[in-house]
Design a protein around this motif. Sequence first.
Motif, PDB file in Angstrom:
ATOM      1  N   ARG A 111     -54.054  45.457 -52.289  1.00 32.38           N
ATOM      2  CA  ARG A 111     -52.701  46.150 -52.834  1.00 32.38           C
ATOM      3  C   ARG A 111     -52.165  45.395 -54.258  1.00 32.38           C
ATOM      4  NH1 ARG A 111     -48.616  45.934 -48.153  1.00 32.38           N
ATOM      5  NH2 ARG A 111     -50.410  47.251 -47.155  1.00 32.38           N
ATOM      6  N   GLU A 112     -52.197  44.228 -54.172  1.00 34.24           N
ATOM      7  CA  GLU A 112     -51.991  43.737 -55.572  1.00 34.24           C
ATOM      8  C   GLU A 112     -52.849  43.881 -56.474  1.00 34.24           C
ATOM      9  OE1 GLU A 112     -49.127  41.638 -55.020  1.00 34.24           O
ATOM     10  OE2 GLU A 112     -49.395  41.398 -57.149  1.00 34.24           O
ATOM     11  N   LYS A 115     -52.236  47.142 -57.939  1.00 35.06           N
ATOM     12  CA  LYS A 115     -50.894  47.200 -58.695  1.00 35.06           C
ATOM     13  C   LYS A 115     -51.327  46.690 -60.164  1.00 35.06           C
ATOM     14  CE  LYS A 115     -46.335  45.858 -57.948  1.00 35.06           C
ATOM     15  NZ  LYS A 115     -45.324  44.951 -57.202  1.00 35.06           N
TER      16      LYS A 115
END
Length: 407
Positions: A111-112, A115
């Motif tokens: 997820r990071e 992003k």
Amino acid sequence: MSVCSLYRVTMPCSCSESHLGSCRKQLMFCVSRGKARRRAWTRVSCSAETRTVVIGLAADSGCGKSTFMRRLTSVLGGVAEPTRGRNAYSNTLVGDATTVICLDDYHALDREGRKEKGVTALDPKANNFDLMYEQVRALKSGVAVEKPVYNHVTGRLDPPELIRPPNILFIEGLHPLFDPRIRSLLDFSIYLDISNEVKFAWKIQRDMAERGESLESIKASIKARKSDFDMYIDPQKQFADVIIEVLPTRLIPDKSAPEVLRVRLVMREGVKHFTPVYLFDEGSAISWTPCGGKLSCSYPGIRFFYGPDTYFSDEASVLEMDGQFDRLDELIYVESHLSNLSTKYYGEVTQQMLKHADFPGSNDGTGLFQTIIGLKIRQLYEQIIAGDSSHGLKRKQLRRCLRLSPV
Ligand SMILES: Nc1ncnc2c1ncn2[C@@H]1O[C@H](COP(=O)(O)OP(=O)(O)OP(=O)(O)O)[C@@H](O)[C@H]1O
Ligand SMILES: O=C(CO)[C@H](O)[C@H](O)COP(=O)(O)O
């Protein structure tokens, strides 16, 4: 009298009495001076075959993949459950005959990472297709793999989990039909084509009611994914053998009512081990409004359509159902007018639908067509295994694959 050594040979054969197993025969024979003297069939046993049939199910997030999988695994015998043991956040379901792996596990960026790079999970750059291919190929050839696990709670990759080759492996997710190498491994493929209105309604119902998200955040998430969906997910439907299209009804004029659905089962012609379902008369175009003495229909009623069509320039048959059933037990009336259902006994579709009456879509074409596809996949599996077995009986091949062991 010469001394005779006993040998045992295990070989495949067809096994019609088994549900999803396959048959192995054992031949005992006695060899003396290099010649087989006496032989006797000793045992016919139905057991799990090492051959893994691979099925792909592609759709966007929130489009009913998990719901479909629950129906499929039930038709194929047994309940698929989360893998027991190490990781409570595993996305894998393991049943008696089936294993369902979720391709989210092949996210290369967590997820990071997504992003940071400004990409969505739908972007191929966020996924490891090389590993996906290697592992599906290994499972298909009977080799267990250590598959990564994407943890949807933390948004990170957890330690890998062991996946053993099942009879039927489902790979479900955003990209099962994206990479040509992976497509070449699939024995059958399905695309769930959910129209924007319906996807939105389902997402709201799930993400607001079950996950406490706001309407605004759901709208924003759909908007943020839209261009990648159009670019990378939607085009996969051109490669699917069967497409289930879910649209708003046409029975209520001037209203797009996602609570009443028009569902189209698009079945490509010429798919190996798959014969399209038809209504009344194969190849004809038929519109049928069955609401009469034998099928209760409240407003807006039910309408079926069946006929030939084309899909991405390929010949196809389409079976369509618009509307919903009032009484599921009356589905037997519809079932008795459909052919090529691949049922094992009269009323099997109705029985399956009644068994899971509480699943979403049980009163409309989504549940009906998912159930039918489940039965078709069961038949496809049995035909592939029976084919392997009869090939196995050919002498040359047999010699190559015989397991010869002294008793
Ligand atoms: N046939 C259907 N009719 C009505 N609602 C449905 C149907 N199928 C699924 N839904 C609803 O849509 C929502 C999403 O379904 P599901 O979880 O099966 O989708 P999914 O593709 O597996 O989602 P994700 O990839 O995000 O895990 C759920 O709330 C479910 O109840
Ligand atoms: O499309 C998805 C699943 O089909 C998810 O958005 C993707 O897997 C990323 O998961 P998360 O939002 O939990 O980080």
